[in-house]
Motif scaffolding. Structure first.
Motif, PDB file in Angstrom:
ATOM      1  N   TYR A   1       0.855  -1.174   0.000  1.00 43.47           N
ATOM      2  CA  TYR A   1       0.000   0.000   0.000  1.00 43.47           C
ATOM      3  C   TYR A   1       0.891   1.223   0.000  1.00 43.47           C
ATOM      4  N   LEU A   2       0.725   2.083  -1.012  1.00 41.20           N
ATOM      5  CA  LEU A   2       1.562   3.280  -1.144  1.00 41.20           C
ATOM      6  C   LEU A   2       0.838   4.560  -0.781  1.00 41.20           C
ATOM      7  N   GLY A   3      -0.481   4.574  -0.877  1.00 37.11           N
ATOM      8  CA  GLY A   3      -1.221   5.794  -0.573  1.00 37.11           C
ATOM      9  C   GLY A   3      -2.526   5.854  -1.345  1.00 37.11           C
ATOM     10  N   GLU A   4      -2.962   7.066  -1.602  1.00 38.04           N
ATOM     11  CA  GLU A   4      -4.261   7.298  -2.224  1.00 38.04           C
ATOM     12  C   GLU A   4      -4.122   8.310  -3.357  1.00 38.04           C
ATOM     13  N   TRP A   5      -5.085   8.276  -4.271  1.00 37.85           N
ATOM     14  CA  TRP A   5      -5.154   9.310  -5.300  1.00 37.85           C
ATOM     15  C   TRP A   5      -6.619   9.610  -5.593  1.00 37.85           C
ATOM     16  N   HIS A   6      -6.851  10.814  -6.101  1.00 36.74           N
ATOM     17  CA  HIS A   6      -8.170  11.186  -6.570  1.00 36.74           C
ATOM     18  C   HIS A   6      -8.036  12.433  -7.445  1.00 36.74           C
TER      19      HIS A   6
ATOM     20  N   GLN B   1      -5.334  21.472  -4.864  1.00 33.01           N
ATOM     21  CA  GLN B   1      -4.851  21.595  -3.491  1.00 33.01           C
ATOM     22  C   GLN B   1      -5.713  20.695  -2.610  1.00 33.01           C
ATOM     23  N   PRO B   2      -5.120  20.095  -1.585  1.00 38.65           N
ATOM     24  CA  PRO B   2      -5.911  19.219  -0.724  1.00 38.65           C
ATOM     25  C   PRO B   2      -6.938  20.007   0.090  1.00 38.65           C
ATOM     26  N   SER B   3      -8.114  19.437   0.223  1.00 40.18           N
ATOM     27  CA  SER B   3      -9.152  20.035   1.060  1.00 40.18           C
ATOM     28  C   SER B   3      -8.849  19.715   2.525  1.00 40.18           C
ATOM     29  N   ASP B   4      -9.574  20.343   3.427  1.00 41.09           N
ATOM     30  CA  ASP B   4      -9.434  20.012   4.849  1.00 41.09           C
ATOM     31  C   ASP B   4      -9.764  18.534   5.089  1.00 41.09           C
ATOM     32  N   ASP B   5     -10.778  18.024   4.381  1.00 39.94           N
ATOM     33  CA  ASP B   5     -11.125  16.601   4.504  1.00 39.94           C
ATOM     34  C   ASP B   5      -9.977  15.711   4.020  1.00 39.94           C
ATOM     35  N   ASP B   6      -9.335  16.092   2.917  1.00 41.46           N
ATOM     36  CA  ASP B   6      -8.183  15.329   2.418  1.00 41.46           C
ATOM     37  C   ASP B   6      -7.089  15.272   3.481  1.00 41.46           C
ATOM     38  N   LEU B   7      -6.726  16.424   4.031  1.00 39.61           N
ATOM     39  CA  LEU B   7      -5.643  16.489   5.019  1.00 39.61           C
ATOM     40  C   LEU B   7      -5.957  15.651   6.252  1.00 39.61           C
ATOM     41  N   THR B   8      -7.191  15.728   6.722  1.00 41.58           N
ATOM     42  CA  THR B   8      -7.600  14.939   7.887  1.00 41.58           C
ATOM     43  C   THR B   8      -7.488  13.447   7.584  1.00 41.58           C
ATOM     44  N   ASP B   9      -7.960  13.046   6.404  1.00 43.78           N
ATOM     45  CA  ASP B   9      -7.920  11.635   6.021  1.00 43.78           C
ATOM     46  C   ASP B   9      -6.482  11.151   5.855  1.00 43.78           C
TER      47      ASP B   9
ATOM     48  N   ALA C   1      -4.972  14.659  -8.993  1.00 41.51           N
ATOM     49  CA  ALA C   1      -4.900  15.052 -10.394  1.00 41.51           C
ATOM     50  C   ALA C   1      -5.917  16.153 -10.636  1.00 41.51           C
ATOM     51  N   GLY C   2      -5.422  17.304 -11.066  1.00 41.17           N
ATOM     52  CA  GLY C   2      -6.296  18.413 -11.425  1.00 41.17           C
ATOM     53  C   GLY C   2      -6.494  18.447 -12.931  1.00 41.17           C
TER      54      GLY C   2
ATOM     55  N   VAL D   1      -5.088  20.560 -14.992  1.00 42.69           N
ATOM     56  CA  VAL D   1      -3.835  20.877 -15.675  1.00 42.69           C
ATOM     57  C   VAL D   1      -2.645  20.230 -14.984  1.00 42.69           C
ATOM     58  N   GLN D   2      -2.585  20.299 -13.679  1.00 46.88           N
ATOM     59  CA  GLN D   2      -1.451  19.776 -12.935  1.00 46.88           C
ATOM     60  C   GLN D   2      -1.824  18.536 -12.136  1.00 46.88           C
ATOM     61  N   VAL D   3      -0.787  17.769 -11.845  1.00 48.63           N
ATOM     62  CA  VAL D   3      -0.889  16.645 -10.909  1.00 48.63           C
ATOM     63  C   VAL D   3       0.054  16.965  -9.760  1.00 48.63           C
ATOM     64  N   ARG D   4      -0.431  16.878  -8.535  1.00 48.76           N
ATOM     65  CA  ARG D   4       0.401  17.177  -7.368  1.00 48.76           C
ATOM     66  C   ARG D   4       0.469  15.964  -6.448  1.00 48.76           C
ATOM     67  N   VAL D   5       1.601  15.879  -5.717  1.00 47.07           N
ATOM     68  CA  VAL D   5       1.839  14.747  -4.820  1.00 47.07           C
ATOM     69  C   VAL D   5       2.312  15.274  -3.470  1.00 47.07           C
ATOM     70  N   TRP D   6       1.797  14.647  -2.389  1.00 47.84           N
ATOM     71  CA  TRP D   6       2.202  14.968  -1.023  1.00 47.84           C
ATOM     72  C   TRP D   6       2.612  13.692  -0.321  1.00 47.84           C
ATOM     73  N   GLU D   7       3.373  13.843   0.752  1.00 46.89           N
ATOM     74  CA  GLU D   7       3.845  12.713   1.545  1.00 46.89           C
ATOM     75  C   GLU D   7       3.512  12.965   3.009  1.00 46.89           C
ATOM     76  N   VAL D   8       3.120  11.912   3.711  1.00 49.36           N
ATOM     77  CA  VAL D   8       2.935  11.968   5.162  1.00 49.36           C
ATOM     78  C   VAL D   8       3.687  10.776   5.747  1.00 49.36           C
ATOM     79  N   ALA D   9       4.644  11.068   6.627  1.00 48.24           N
ATOM     80  CA  ALA D   9       5.444  10.012   7.244  1.00 48.24           C
ATOM     81  C   ALA D   9       4.610   9.237   8.257  1.00 48.24           C
ATOM     82  N   ARG D  10       4.998   7.996   8.479  1.00 45.52           N
ATOM     83  CA  ARG D  10       4.314   7.120   9.424  1.00 45.52           C
ATOM     84  C   ARG D  10       4.178   7.817  10.782  1.00 45.52           C
ATOM     85  N   GLY D  11       2.950   7.924  11.280  1.00 50.78           N
ATOM     86  CA  GLY D  11       2.685   8.500  12.586  1.00 50.78           C
ATOM     87  C   GLY D  11       2.863   9.999  12.688  1.00 50.78           C
TER      88      GLY D  11
END
Length: 75
Positions: free
Chosen positions: A1-6, A14-22, A42-43, A45-55
């Motif tokens: 499991y690497l993460g999520e996309w939408h 840009q991530p919504s508040d719901d995205d960040l919480t999730d 994926a927007g 025009v652009q595709v953006r990627v973020w990372e969240v470290a374990r814990g």
């Protein structure tokens, strides 16, 4: 499991508040082998990627990708 996309209906997503919480919740509770999870939006025009470290609660932007014109295309 690497993460999520939408997708978002924005040119520069840009991530919504719901995205960040999730994403933060997933970094705490999901089972994964690597040190971080990746989250892609994926927007139009652009595709953006973020990372969240374990814990961790910190959401780190990694990349923005703009489509490039096809080198073989004729004007």
């Amino acid at each position: 499991y690497l993460g999520e996309w939408h997708t978002h209906p924005e040119d520069d997503p840009q991530p919504s508040d719901d995205d960040l919480t999730d994403w933060r919740r997933l970094a705490r509770v999901a089972r994964f082998e690597q040190e971080a999870l990746f989250f892609l939006i994926a927007g139009r025009v652009q595709v953006r990627v973020w990372e969240v470290a374990r814990g961790d609660e910190t959401v780190v932007p990694l990349a923005a990708h703009l489509p490039t014109p096809d080198a073989d295309a004729t004007p």
